[in-house]
Every structure is written in C-alpha cells, then in structure tokens.
Design an enzyme around this catalytic site. Sequence first.
Site, short mmCIF file in Angstrom:
data_model
loop_
_atom_site.label_atom_id
_atom_site.label_comp_id
_atom_site.label_asym_id
_atom_site.label_seq_id
_atom_site.Cartn_x
_atom_site.Cartn_y
_atom_site.Cartn_z
N LYS A 205 -3.07 0.81 -61.65
CA LYS A 205 -2.46 0.00 -62.81
C LYS A 205 -0.89 -0.10 -62.73
O LYS A 205 -0.55 0.70 -61.86
CB LYS A 205 -2.74 1.15 -63.88
CG LYS A 205 -4.03 1.93 -64.47
CD LYS A 205 -3.83 2.51 -65.68
CE LYS A 205 -5.30 3.13 -65.39
NZ LYS A 205 -6.37 2.25 -66.86
N ARG B 250 -16.71 5.66 -66.24
CA ARG B 250 -18.43 5.55 -67.03
C ARG B 250 -19.36 6.46 -65.44
O ARG B 250 -20.42 6.46 -65.60
CB ARG B 250 -18.32 3.81 -67.07
CG ARG B 250 -18.29 2.75 -65.61
CD ARG B 250 -18.29 1.67 -66.31
NE ARG B 250 -17.20 1.15 -66.56
CZ ARG B 250 -16.33 -0.21 -67.11
NH1 ARG B 250 -17.01 -0.70 -66.87
NH2 ARG B 250 -15.73 -0.07 -68.43
N1 BES Z 1 -8.57 5.26 -68.96
C1 BES Z 1 -8.91 4.09 -68.87
C2 BES Z 1 -9.26 3.43 -70.20
C3 BES Z 1 -8.49 3.76 -71.40
C4 BES Z 1 -6.98 2.35 -71.61
C5 BES Z 1 -7.75 4.96 -71.94
C6 BES Z 1 -5.86 2.87 -72.71
C7 BES Z 1 -6.69 5.08 -72.98
C8 BES Z 1 -6.19 3.95 -72.82
C9 BES Z 1 -10.60 3.34 -68.85
O1 BES Z 1 -10.48 4.00 -66.91
C10 BES Z 1 -9.56 2.09 -67.52
O2 BES Z 1 -9.04 2.49 -66.69
N2 BES Z 1 -10.44 1.12 -68.45
C11 BES Z 1 -10.40 -0.04 -68.06
C12 BES Z 1 -11.83 -1.06 -67.07
C13 BES Z 1 -11.43 -2.18 -66.87
C14 BES Z 1 -11.21 -1.82 -65.14
C15 BES Z 1 -12.77 -2.91 -66.52
C16 BES Z 1 -9.57 -0.93 -68.80
O3 BES Z 1 -9.94 -0.97 -69.96
O4 BES Z 1 -8.64 -1.89 -68.81
MN MN Z 2 -8.96 3.62 -65.24
#
Ligand code: BES
Ligand code: MN
Length: 492
Positions: free
Chosen positions: A268, A342
């Site tokens: 990230k 997931r």
């Molecule tokens: N933990 C994140 C989702 C999240 C984002 C929670 C902002 C709280 C606040 C999750 O694991 C994630 O990184 N999801 C990605 C999925 C993508 C790679 C398909 C996302 O939402 O960007």
């Molecule tokens: Mn994630």
Amino acid sequence: MTSRLTLQFVSQDKAPSYPVMLLVSAKDSNPFLDAAGKALDQTFNGAISRAMTEASFKADPGEDVVIRGTEGSVILVGIGANDAIGVESENLGGHIMAAMAKSKLKDITLMASGRSADWVASLAYGAYLAGYHFSRYFTKGKNANPTQASMAIVVDDPKATTSAYQRLEGIASGVFMARDLVSEPSNILYPAEYANRCLELSKLGIEVQVLNDDDMSKEGMHLLLAVGQGSERESRMVVMRWNGGGNEDPMVLIGKGVCFDTGGISIKPAAGMEDMKWDMGGSAAVVGAMKAIAAAGIKRNVVGLVGLVENMPDGKAIKPGDVVTSMSGQTVEIINTDAEGRLVLADVMTYAQRHLKPSIMIDLATLTGAILVSLGMVQSGLFANNDHLASAISNAAAATGEGTWRMPLGKDYDKLIDSKIADMKNIGGRYGGSVTAACFLQRFVENDTPWAHLDIAGMAWSDKAKPTVPAGGTGYGVRLLTHFVEHFQPSS
Ligand code: BES
Ligand code: MN
Ligand code: ZN
C-alpha cells in the site's frame, strides 16, 4: 479501557444534591416540567421556567440550558416528545454526557422518577457508552487522566432499574472490548497477543480454543496461512463457544482479524497506512459480541471464530501469481496480495462448516475500500444468500442504530473472479470491488448454509464522534450482532 462515567440508581428519600439535571419533555414543541422539575422550580422561585423562556428552550432532544442558582446548578436537557426505548433513548444518554462536559458539571443527580425502568436503563447505557475513552498510551497531561464523571439517577424503582441496566452494562463491556482491540497498535496487538486476550473470555463461561500455524496447517488452511507467511508473527485462529441455548445448532460469527495490513508484496502507499492497524475490526466485533452475549447471559448457542494474521512483505511472503489450495480444496490464484481478508475468511468459513454445523453464518470484515465509495462512513454493506437472514440482520441494525444496507450478489459479478489457471482469482476487475469480494466469499459457502457478509471498512473507525460513540474505534457490530443473536428465529 472503560467509561469515564460511574452511575448508580437511587430512590428519592431526601432532597437531591446539586448539581441537578432535569429531563424536559415537549408536547407540540412546548416544553413542560415533570413533577421533580416543578418542585425544583418552586425552590428556585420560578427561575427555571424563566430561564426556559429566556433561552427559548424547546426541549429538542439533547438541547441543554444551565441555570447557576445560589442553591446550586441545574442543567435542563431536552428529551423531545418521543419516549421510545432504543436508539433515541441511548442517544439522549450520549447528549447528557455531552451536556455535562460542556457545563463542566461532572458529578450530578439526574431526576428520572416517573419514567419506566427500561427507558432510564437505556438512557444510562447510552451515557455509559459515550463515556468510553482509550487513554492507555498517554503518560502525561489531561489525556492520561481524563475527567471522571458520576451520576446518581433518582428513579421510582432502583432495584428494577439496576437489573435492567446490568444486562446493558454487560453489552457495553463487549462494545468496549471491541473498541480496545481496534484502538491497540499492531506492535502490541499481533495475532498471538490477540489470542491471549480472547482466552480471557473463558472467565465468562465461553470455551476458547486457539489454533496455531501447525494446527491450521493440519486442517489444510493454506489460504489463511499464505497471508501470514510474510510476517515474523505467527498466525492464529480462535474459536469461542457460548452454549447458552441447549441443543440448537450454533449461529456462527466470523471475523477478519488482519492485525496489520501493509498490502504485502502488493504494498500500500505510505499515506494513511497507519489506519491498517484496525483491519481487524471485523474480528473485534465478533470477540466483543461474544463477550456481550456471555455477559448478558443470552440463551442461545453461538460460536465466534476469528482469523488472526499480519499481512507483511518479506522474502517468504506470498507473491502475485502464486496459486494456493484452500481448506475447501478449491484453488486460488493470488493476483493482488492486498486482497488478503477474503483469503483469511474463506478458510475460516470452511473450518466452521466442516466442524460446527452452523445454523447460519455471518462474517464481518473491513474488506474493501470500495464499500467506502458506495456507502461512506454511514452504513456497512450487507451481502447475503438468504432473504430471511438478511432481513433479520437489517432489523437488528435498525434496532441498534448500527446501520447496514443490502448489496447485490449474482452470476454476472461472480464470473469476474474466474481465473485462467485456477478455480478462481482473488480480485475482480476495476469496478464493483465490494461485490466481487463478497462473491469470492460466497464460493466457500457449502450446502446453501444461510450466510451473510458485512463489509464494515467504513464503520470500524471514526474520526467524528456520534452521541454514544466517541471518535476512534467504534465497536461497530457488537450491538447489532448481540441483538441479532438474541432475536433470530430460523424460518421454518
Ligand atoms: N483492508 C483493506 C480494505 C480497507 C480499505 C479497509 C480502507 C479499511 C479502509 C483490504 O484488505 C484491501 O486492501 N482491499 C483492497 C482490495 C483490492 C486490492 C482489490 C482495496 O480495497 O483496495
Ligand atoms: Mn488489504
Ligand atoms: Zn485488509
């Protein structure tokens, strides 16, 4: 941590000690004093009714006026025309805490005679929830020692009110546990430490079982383990059983417990990454709900399961393109290591169905940023394969003020996660990210087990306070799940 507020219910055998808080109802937008208010107004030679007129006090819910008389101070708090028991009365309790803070009067007598025990208890519960603070890591200044407040609540029947309140205080203890877990930083709350905190629930009569990497490897939980394999910290799964309901099949609650989500090799951006300490908010809701259910003595069978991992980039970390076999036997191509929640949930769902005979299964997860785009920080997203279960969850959401909104599933979304090399891939395309994430989970539902998924990415943390929820970890889901578990009846 706990509430800044301590409270007790007392009977009116002597004159109340100041400062006194009066609850003022309104009829057709006209405020009127109850018996206790009228008596006090006489003591004050009519100063209270005069102050109401001068301030054009309408007694709207939460509206307050402070009267500083020579005898002592009186705070008027409006309660409007609605005396329903539930979100409204709880929010009033929150407003009372705010009015106390604003007036700097912190030890008060609240006049609540003539009102029902359940209504007063729920008002007190709201105030108690609003008094939560997480001050563990301040060593000096006001934050280290937040102002304590106390309330003697004058009621008709202290015994009945106390017993109604104790049940709610039990639920609050679960909300507070969830808020604590969400607030803890990941250097303190890593999977093994998190499991230790779950073990403390055994004091309440919950059976707690902890599985480590070896145990989960024997179960074939390679998706969950794949997420944790880039971390120095071992993963854990915790199984918490509450047997309050005789021999009914258990309702199963599952939580995403990513103690920190760097994204892994699909790392990230730096800005805001600190928020990913609360990527375990779904699991916190489940653990908090288990505590609430046990503390309130709810007569149902419930099993809570949380998958606890840390998602880190490392020489051993899972990589884009890797293919992993899940506990269910289905294979998954990992396209993006940041779509890790997931993967964790899928194996926990399979474990639950293979070992626990769930009557229904609900998972909660801070799963996608996309749900924030859809629903903001107002409601969670609700996905379900079963309308009866979905409407029961919506009812619990409405009753507790922890909102949720039904979202779609379906073949046309599901096909977006077909892979060219394995049974599925772990992300869909650019759009509909919350839906394709839910479709991924649905592929792990066996034999049409009634299943629902709450995407709480917008709800676990808040920078803005609400009446009964201070800024920070919200404990979202505990109240909803507790209410759901108590009231749900499988359709016949
Ligand atoms: N933990 C994140 C989702 C999240 C984002 C929670 C902002 C709280 C606040 C999750 O694991 C994630 O990184 N999801 C990605 C999925 C993508 C790679 C398909 C996302 O939402 O960007
Ligand atoms: Mn994630
Ligand atoms: Zn995550």
